[in-house]
Write a protein that holds these residues in place. Structure first.
Motif, PDB file in Angstrom:
ATOM      1  N   MET A   1       0.804  -1.217   0.000  1.00 47.59           N
ATOM      2  CA  MET A   1       0.000   0.000   0.000  1.00 47.59           C
ATOM      3  C   MET A   1       0.841   1.274   0.000  1.00 47.59           C
ATOM      4  SD  MET A   1      -2.915  -1.407   0.012  1.00 47.59           S
ATOM      5  CE  MET A   1      -4.054  -0.067   0.241  1.00 47.59           C
TER       6      MET A   1
ATOM      7  N   ASN B   1      -6.601  -6.147   7.273  1.00 45.12           N
ATOM      8  CA  ASN B   1      -5.650  -5.830   8.347  1.00 45.12           C
ATOM      9  C   ASN B   1      -4.395  -5.195   7.753  1.00 45.12           C
ATOM     10  OD1 ASN B   1      -7.365  -7.246  10.169  1.00 45.12           O
ATOM     11  ND2 ASN B   1      -6.471  -9.160   9.479  1.00 45.12           N
ATOM     12  N   SER B   2      -3.969  -4.065   8.328  1.00 48.10           N
ATOM     13  CA  SER B   2      -2.752  -3.401   7.857  1.00 48.10           C
ATOM     14  C   SER B   2      -1.611  -3.647   8.834  1.00 48.10           C
ATOM     15  CB  SER B   2      -2.975  -1.890   7.720  1.00 48.10           C
ATOM     16  OG  SER B   2      -3.775  -1.630   6.602  1.00 48.10           O
TER      17      SER B   2
ATOM     18  N   LYS C   1      -1.445  -4.465   3.316  1.00 51.35           N
ATOM     19  CA  LYS C   1      -2.825  -4.744   3.746  1.00 51.35           C
ATOM     20  C   LYS C   1      -3.210  -6.121   3.218  1.00 51.35           C
ATOM     21  CE  LYS C   1      -7.056  -2.064   3.986  1.00 51.35           C
ATOM     22  NZ  LYS C   1      -7.729  -0.901   3.421  1.00 51.35           N
ATOM     23  N   ASP C   2      -3.677  -6.999   4.121  1.00 50.65           N
ATOM     24  CA  ASP C   2      -4.072  -8.335   3.665  1.00 50.65           C
ATOM     25  C   ASP C   2      -5.527  -8.338   3.197  1.00 50.65           C
ATOM     26  OD1 ASP C   2      -5.671  -8.500   5.901  1.00 50.65           O
ATOM     27  OD2 ASP C   2      -4.352  -9.837   7.025  1.00 50.65           O
TER      28      ASP C   2
ATOM     29  N   THR D   1       4.084  -0.480   4.080  1.00 46.68           N
ATOM     30  CA  THR D   1       2.801  -0.811   4.706  1.00 46.68           C
ATOM     31  C   THR D   1       2.066  -1.788   3.795  1.00 46.68           C
ATOM     32  OG1 THR D   1       2.734   1.399   5.648  1.00 46.68           O
ATOM     33  CG2 THR D   1       0.689   0.152   5.679  1.00 46.68           C
TER      34      THR D   1
END
Length: 261
Positions: free
Chosen positions: A196, A216-217, A211-212, A209
């Motif tokens: 991200m 969730n980050s 994000k899944d 960073t």
């Protein structure tokens, strides 16, 4: 005075992700020198004896290797302590098994079963690109390969798809926002998500960073990130759980639902 390299490894000092029992003896197999670091690899003897249960003792793993049954990345390896590592393809011709070494979300190696088509290639992270004294461009990958005359578009941190039989680059996965990444080190090892944001810090570690797919980050160092695809399309099949880390409460609820608690 100790002279020369260490030749032994005590079981208590072996990497935790090998999952060796504490009481199973004094010694552990010390990985040979090879393409992966001692603490980031899984020796063939641990794979054959402790994971696949094809051998009961260390001597039996030696016999299996000396009968030329084990291939790592398409090459027969007779050293039972040869270090296999992340993204390596392990082939056992006699039993018809093919595995790719990946991590689960707890940072442990998973022998992920793959088919014959997928066993023909592997993904390699580009660590650096440089020019030799004879002005030949060379790229160095995470598994110790040096590939001459790479694509001029290739940069460090990108991932290349390598044909195992020829050693040639067949595809490039760029390190850019929106790519699909696998975390290979640190507290988030084994998690998979979308890139991200990238923060560059002068004289310090660059932070990314991620994000899944559950939203969730989390953040990690740029050096811990391994590109495995673009968008939502990984180039390799993913292990069970698809890199989604569960909280301990979620794990407990699932165990209760299965009737294990």
């Amino acid at each position: 005075m100790p002279r020369g390299p260490k030749k032994h490894l005590k079981r208590l000092n072996a990497p935790r992700h090998w999952n060796l029992g504490k009481m199973g003896g004094i010694w552990a197999p010390r990985p040979s020198q090879g393409p992966h670091k001692l603490r980031e690899c899984l020796p063939i003897s641990v794979i054959l004896r402790d994971r696949l249960k094809y051998a009961l003792t260390g001597k039996e793993t030696v016999q299996i290797c000396m009968e030329r049954c084990v291939k790592v990345d398409g090459k027969i390896r007779t050293d039972n302590n040869y270090p296999a590592g992340f993204m390596d393809v392990i082939e056992l011709a006699k039993s018809g098994d093919r595995f790719r070494l990946l991590y689960d979300t707890k940072g442990r190696y998973v022998l992920h079963r793959i088919n014959k088509e997928e066993a023909a290639y592997k993904l390699c992270r580009v660590q650096k690109i440089y020019m030799t004294p004879n002005k030949i461009p060379v790229t160095v990958t995470h598994d110790g390969r040096t590939i001459r005359y790479p694509d001029p578009d290739l940069n460090a941190n990108d991932t290349v798809k390598v044909d195992i039989a020829t050693g040639k680059i067949t595809d490039i996965l760029k390190f850019e926002l929106g790519c699909m990444v696998f975390i290979t080190k640190g507290g988030n090892t084994g998690r998979i998500g979308t890139l991200m944001h990238i923060e560059h810090h002068l004289n310090s570690f660059d932070i990314v960073t991620i994000k899944d797919t559950k939203g969730n980050s989390f953040a990690t160092r740029l050096s811990n990130v391994f590109v495995i695809g673009s968008g939502n399309h990984p180039q390799v099949t993913l292990p069970k759980g698809r890199g989604i880390k569960k909280t301990i409460l979620q794990e407990r609820a699932e165990a209760e639902a299965r009737g294990e608690l």
